[in-house]
Design a protein around this motif. Structure first.
Motif, PDB file in Angstrom:
ATOM      1  N   TYR A  54       0.970  -0.997  -0.162  1.00 22.07           N
ATOM      2  CA  TYR A  54       0.075   0.151   0.039  1.00 22.07           C
ATOM      3  C   TYR A  54       0.927   1.332  -0.163  1.00 22.07           C
ATOM      4  CZ  TYR A  54      -3.267   3.676   1.833  1.00 22.07           C
ATOM      5  OH  TYR A  54      -3.730   4.725   2.231  1.00 22.07           O
ATOM      6  N   GLU A  55       0.270   2.342  -0.717  1.00 16.15           N
ATOM      7  CA  GLU A  55       0.997   3.575  -0.698  1.00 16.15           C
ATOM      8  C   GLU A  55      -0.197   4.633  -0.993  1.00 16.15           C
ATOM      9  OE1 GLU A  55       5.083   4.420  -2.436  1.00 16.15           O
ATOM     10  OE2 GLU A  55       3.731   5.353  -3.964  1.00 16.15           O
ATOM     11  N   SER A  56       0.090   5.738  -0.113  1.00 18.01           N
ATOM     12  CA  SER A  56      -0.658   6.861  -0.538  1.00 18.01           C
ATOM     13  C   SER A  56      -0.066   8.283  -0.477  1.00 18.01           C
ATOM     14  CB  SER A  56      -1.894   7.035   0.631  1.00 18.01           C
ATOM     15  OG  SER A  56      -1.289   7.411   1.918  1.00 18.01           O
ATOM     16  N   VAL A  57      -0.310   9.249  -1.379  1.00 17.84           N
ATOM     17  CA  VAL A  57       0.315  10.345  -1.403  1.00 17.84           C
ATOM     18  C   VAL A  57      -0.651  11.542  -1.525  1.00 17.84           C
ATOM     19  CG1 VAL A  57       1.621  11.799  -2.887  1.00 17.84           C
ATOM     20  CG2 VAL A  57       2.315   9.565  -2.832  1.00 17.84           C
ATOM     21  N   PRO A  58      -1.028  12.331  -0.618  1.00 21.76           N
ATOM     22  CA  PRO A  58      -0.169  12.420   0.632  1.00 21.76           C
ATOM     23  C   PRO A  58      -0.543  11.298   1.606  1.00 21.76           C
ATOM     24  CG  PRO A  58      -2.002  13.932   0.767  1.00 21.76           C
ATOM     25  CD  PRO A  58      -2.129  13.157  -0.636  1.00 21.76           C
ATOM     26  N   GLY A  59       0.130  11.226   2.971  1.00 29.37           N
ATOM     27  CA  GLY A  59      -0.019  10.322   3.802  1.00 29.37           C
ATOM     28  C   GLY A  59      -1.439  10.239   4.459  1.00 29.37           C
ATOM     29  N   THR A  60      -1.809   9.015   4.829  1.00 21.66           N
ATOM     30  CA  THR A  60      -3.105   8.816   5.409  1.00 21.66           C
ATOM     31  C   THR A  60      -3.115   7.948   6.565  1.00 21.66           C
ATOM     32  OG1 THR A  60      -3.075   6.700   3.866  1.00 21.66           O
ATOM     33  CG2 THR A  60      -4.324   8.756   3.008  1.00 21.66           C
ATOM     34  N   VAL A  61      -4.309   7.632   7.077  1.00 16.84           N
ATOM     35  CA  VAL A  61      -4.530   6.514   8.162  1.00 16.84           C
ATOM     36  C   VAL A  61      -5.233   5.554   7.603  1.00 16.84           C
ATOM     37  CG1 VAL A  61      -5.750   6.264  10.440  1.00 16.84           C
ATOM     38  CG2 VAL A  61      -4.268   8.164  10.071  1.00 16.84           C
ATOM     39  N   VAL A  62      -4.962   4.361   7.836  1.00 20.11           N
ATOM     40  CA  VAL A  62      -5.711   3.209   7.165  1.00 20.11           C
ATOM     41  C   VAL A  62      -6.248   2.459   8.362  1.00 20.11           C
ATOM     42  CG1 VAL A  62      -5.627   1.170   5.693  1.00 20.11           C
ATOM     43  CG2 VAL A  62      -4.496   3.250   5.131  1.00 20.11           C
ATOM     44  N   ARG A  63      -7.371   2.019   8.462  1.00 22.46           N
ATOM     45  CA  ARG A  63      -7.979   1.126   9.522  1.00 22.46           C
ATOM     46  C   ARG A  63      -8.618  -0.314   8.888  1.00 22.46           C
ATOM     47  NH1 ARG A  63      -7.846   3.944  14.087  1.00 22.46           N
ATOM     48  NH2 ARG A  63      -8.027   6.270  13.807  1.00 22.46           N
ATOM     49  N   GLY A  64      -8.875  -1.157   9.455  1.00 24.28           N
ATOM     50  CA  GLY A  64      -9.240  -2.436   9.148  1.00 24.28           C
ATOM     51  C   GLY A  64      -8.728  -2.985   7.841  1.00 24.28           C
ATOM     52  N   PHE A  65      -7.462  -2.964   7.375  1.00 25.82           N
ATOM     53  CA  PHE A  65      -6.956  -3.361   5.983  1.00 25.82           C
ATOM     54  C   PHE A  65      -6.862  -4.703   6.252  1.00 25.82           C
ATOM     55  CE2 PHE A  65      -3.473  -4.302   3.391  1.00 25.82           C
ATOM     56  CZ  PHE A  65      -3.898  -3.500   2.032  1.00 25.82           C
ATOM     57  N   LYS A  66      -7.770  -5.355   5.303  1.00 26.01           N
ATOM     58  CA  LYS A  66      -7.862  -6.945   5.095  1.00 26.01           C
ATOM     59  C   LYS A  66      -7.507  -7.148   3.748  1.00 26.01           C
ATOM     60  CE  LYS A  66     -11.401  -7.602   8.369  1.00 26.01           C
ATOM     61  NZ  LYS A  66     -12.888  -8.011   8.468  1.00 26.01           N
ATOM     62  N   MET A  67      -6.735  -8.070   3.423  1.00 22.38           N
ATOM     63  CA  MET A  67      -6.398  -8.370   1.946  1.00 22.38           C
ATOM     64  C   MET A  67      -6.373 -10.099   1.848  1.00 22.38           C
ATOM     65  SD  MET A  67      -2.764  -7.446   0.057  1.00 22.38           S
ATOM     66  CE  MET A  67      -3.118  -6.259  -1.394  1.00 22.38           C
ATOM     67  N   THR A  68      -7.332 -10.245   0.817  1.00 24.94           N
ATOM     68  CA  THR A  68      -7.350 -11.764   0.473  1.00 24.94           C
ATOM     69  C   THR A  68      -6.998 -11.893  -0.667  1.00 24.94           C
ATOM     70  OG1 THR A  68      -9.652 -11.613  -0.283  1.00 24.94           O
ATOM     71  CG2 THR A  68      -9.321 -11.938   2.001  1.00 24.94           C
ATOM     72  N   GLY A  69      -7.160 -13.211  -1.297  1.00 30.39           N
ATOM     73  CA  GLY A  69      -6.689 -13.591  -2.557  1.00 30.39           C
ATOM     74  C   GLY A  69      -7.497 -12.754  -3.915  1.00 30.39           C
ATOM     75  N   SER A  70      -8.634 -12.316  -3.492  1.00 30.85           N
ATOM     76  CA  SER A  70      -9.601 -11.535  -4.552  1.00 30.85           C
ATOM     77  C   SER A  70     -10.163 -10.274  -4.050  1.00 30.85           C
ATOM     78  CB  SER A  70     -10.672 -12.834  -4.949  1.00 30.85           C
ATOM     79  OG  SER A  70     -11.480 -12.701  -3.899  1.00 30.85           O
ATOM     80  N   GLU A  71      -9.848 -10.029  -2.827  1.00 33.35           N
ATOM     81  CA  GLU A  71     -10.503  -8.543  -2.271  1.00 33.35           C
ATOM     82  C   GLU A  71      -9.408  -7.803  -1.392  1.00 33.35           C
ATOM     83  OE1 GLU A  71     -14.249  -7.283   0.032  1.00 33.35           O
ATOM     84  OE2 GLU A  71     -14.511  -9.015  -1.374  1.00 33.35           O
ATOM     85  N   VAL A  72      -9.484  -6.873  -1.551  1.00 30.82           N
ATOM     86  CA  VAL A  72      -8.708  -5.699  -0.430  1.00 30.82           C
ATOM     87  C   VAL A  72      -9.860  -4.790  -0.011  1.00 30.82           C
ATOM     88  CG1 VAL A  72      -7.170  -3.977  -0.074  1.00 30.82           C
ATOM     89  CG2 VAL A  72      -6.849  -5.461  -1.633  1.00 30.82           C
ATOM     90  N   ASP A  73      -9.918  -4.598   1.504  1.00 30.73           N
ATOM     91  CA  ASP A  73     -10.956  -3.975   2.130  1.00 30.73           C
ATOM     92  C   ASP A  73     -10.499  -3.241   3.139  1.00 30.73           C
ATOM     93  OD1 ASP A  73     -14.158  -4.080   2.446  1.00 30.73           O
ATOM     94  OD2 ASP A  73     -13.399  -3.879   4.319  1.00 30.73           O
ATOM     95  N   PHE A  74     -10.688  -1.730   3.281  1.00 29.76           N
ATOM     96  CA  PHE A  74     -10.119  -1.037   4.324  1.00 29.76           C
ATOM     97  C   PHE A  74     -10.910   0.455   4.313  1.00 29.76           C
ATOM     98  CE2 PHE A  74      -7.719  -0.220   0.471  1.00 29.76           C
ATOM     99  CZ  PHE A  74      -7.333   1.304   0.338  1.00 29.76           C
ATOM    100  N   THR A  75     -10.606   1.102   5.477  1.00 28.88           N
ATOM    101  CA  THR A  75     -11.028   2.674   5.516  1.00 28.88           C
ATOM    102  C   THR A  75     -10.015   3.486   5.414  1.00 28.88           C
ATOM    103  OG1 THR A  75     -13.124   1.724   6.903  1.00 28.88           O
ATOM    104  CG2 THR A  75     -12.469   4.193   7.146  1.00 28.88           C
ATOM    105  N   VAL A  76     -10.094   4.648   4.963  1.00 28.78           N
ATOM    106  CA  VAL A  76      -9.054   5.584   4.670  1.00 28.78           C
ATOM    107  C   VAL A  76      -9.406   6.752   5.359  1.00 28.78           C
ATOM    108  CG1 VAL A  76      -9.346   5.997   2.410  1.00 28.78           C
ATOM    109  CG2 VAL A  76      -6.988   6.333   3.323  1.00 28.78           C
ATOM    110  N   GLU A  77      -8.563   7.406   6.068  1.00 25.51           N
ATOM    111  CA  GLU A  77      -8.824   8.916   6.362  1.00 25.51           C
ATOM    112  C   GLU A  77      -7.397   9.758   6.118  1.00 25.51           C
ATOM    113  OE1 GLU A  77      -9.369   9.184  10.869  1.00 25.51           O
ATOM    114  OE2 GLU A  77     -10.481   7.261  10.658  1.00 25.51           O
ATOM    115  N   GLY A  78      -7.823  10.985   5.494  1.00 29.31           N
ATOM    116  CA  GLY A  78      -6.814  11.970   5.228  1.00 29.31           C
ATOM    117  C   GLY A  78      -7.247  13.468   5.223  1.00 29.31           C
ATOM    118  N   PHE A  79      -6.170  14.441   4.774  1.00 27.37           N
ATOM    119  CA  PHE A  79      -6.818  15.587   4.931  1.00 27.37           C
ATOM    120  C   PHE A  79      -6.784  16.217   3.549  1.00 27.37           C
ATOM    121  CE2 PHE A  79      -1.849  15.273   4.970  1.00 27.37           C
ATOM    122  CZ  PHE A  79      -1.646  16.217   3.768  1.00 27.37           C
TER     123      PHE A  79
END
Length: 134
Positions: A58-83
């Motif tokens: 994972y990479e974000s520009v600009p920086g973020t906060v990621v919560r609940g990051f789950k990665m399986t073979g077919s799916e990525v799921d998360f919540t992202v916060e930033g400014f």
């Protein structure tokens, strides 16, 4: 919005939370063990990056906060916060097509490059956004 104390942690549901976009200088945590894998997070206001076993995740520009990051073979799921609006790159399977959902809304599909990166943008601000990539 809140940041992640310690920069990375395992949640009760087994997911990962990481990042801190409020930092003025780069900070990192290496060798964070999570279900047998070693994670490294680098984060500050300009970028947040996550690696698993020295491979890009994972990479974000600009920086973020990621919560609940789950990665399986077919799916990525998360919540992202930033400014502000943010570009996110995910390390997935190379040369595959993925569909991106933001807050349950289909925002389109994209194909990963030879390196397996999928890149998309998300409007961030007051509220966290739920991201699902299938």
């Amino acid at each position: 919005m809140t940041v992640i104390e310690g920069l990375i942690r395992t949640e009760d549901d087994g997911s990962l939370s990481f990042g801190n976009y409020e930092l003025d200088t780069k900070s990192k945590v290496s060798d964070f063990e999570h279900f047998g894998d070693s994670y490294k997070v680098k984060t500050f206001k300009e970028i947040t990056k996550l690696e698993r076993n020295d491979l890009f995740v994972y990479e974000s520009v600009p920086g973020t906060v990621v919560r609940g990051f789950k990665m399986t073979g077919s799916e990525v799921d998360f919540t992202v916060e930033g400014f502000e609006d943010t570009q996110i790159a995910l390390g997935l399977e190379a040369e595959k097509e993925y569909r991106v959902y933001v807050d349950g809304v289909d925002v389109g599909s994209g194909e990963t490059n030879l390196g397996g990166k999928l890149i998309f943008s998300v409007e961030l601000g007051e509220e966290p956004r739920h991201i699902r990539v299938v």
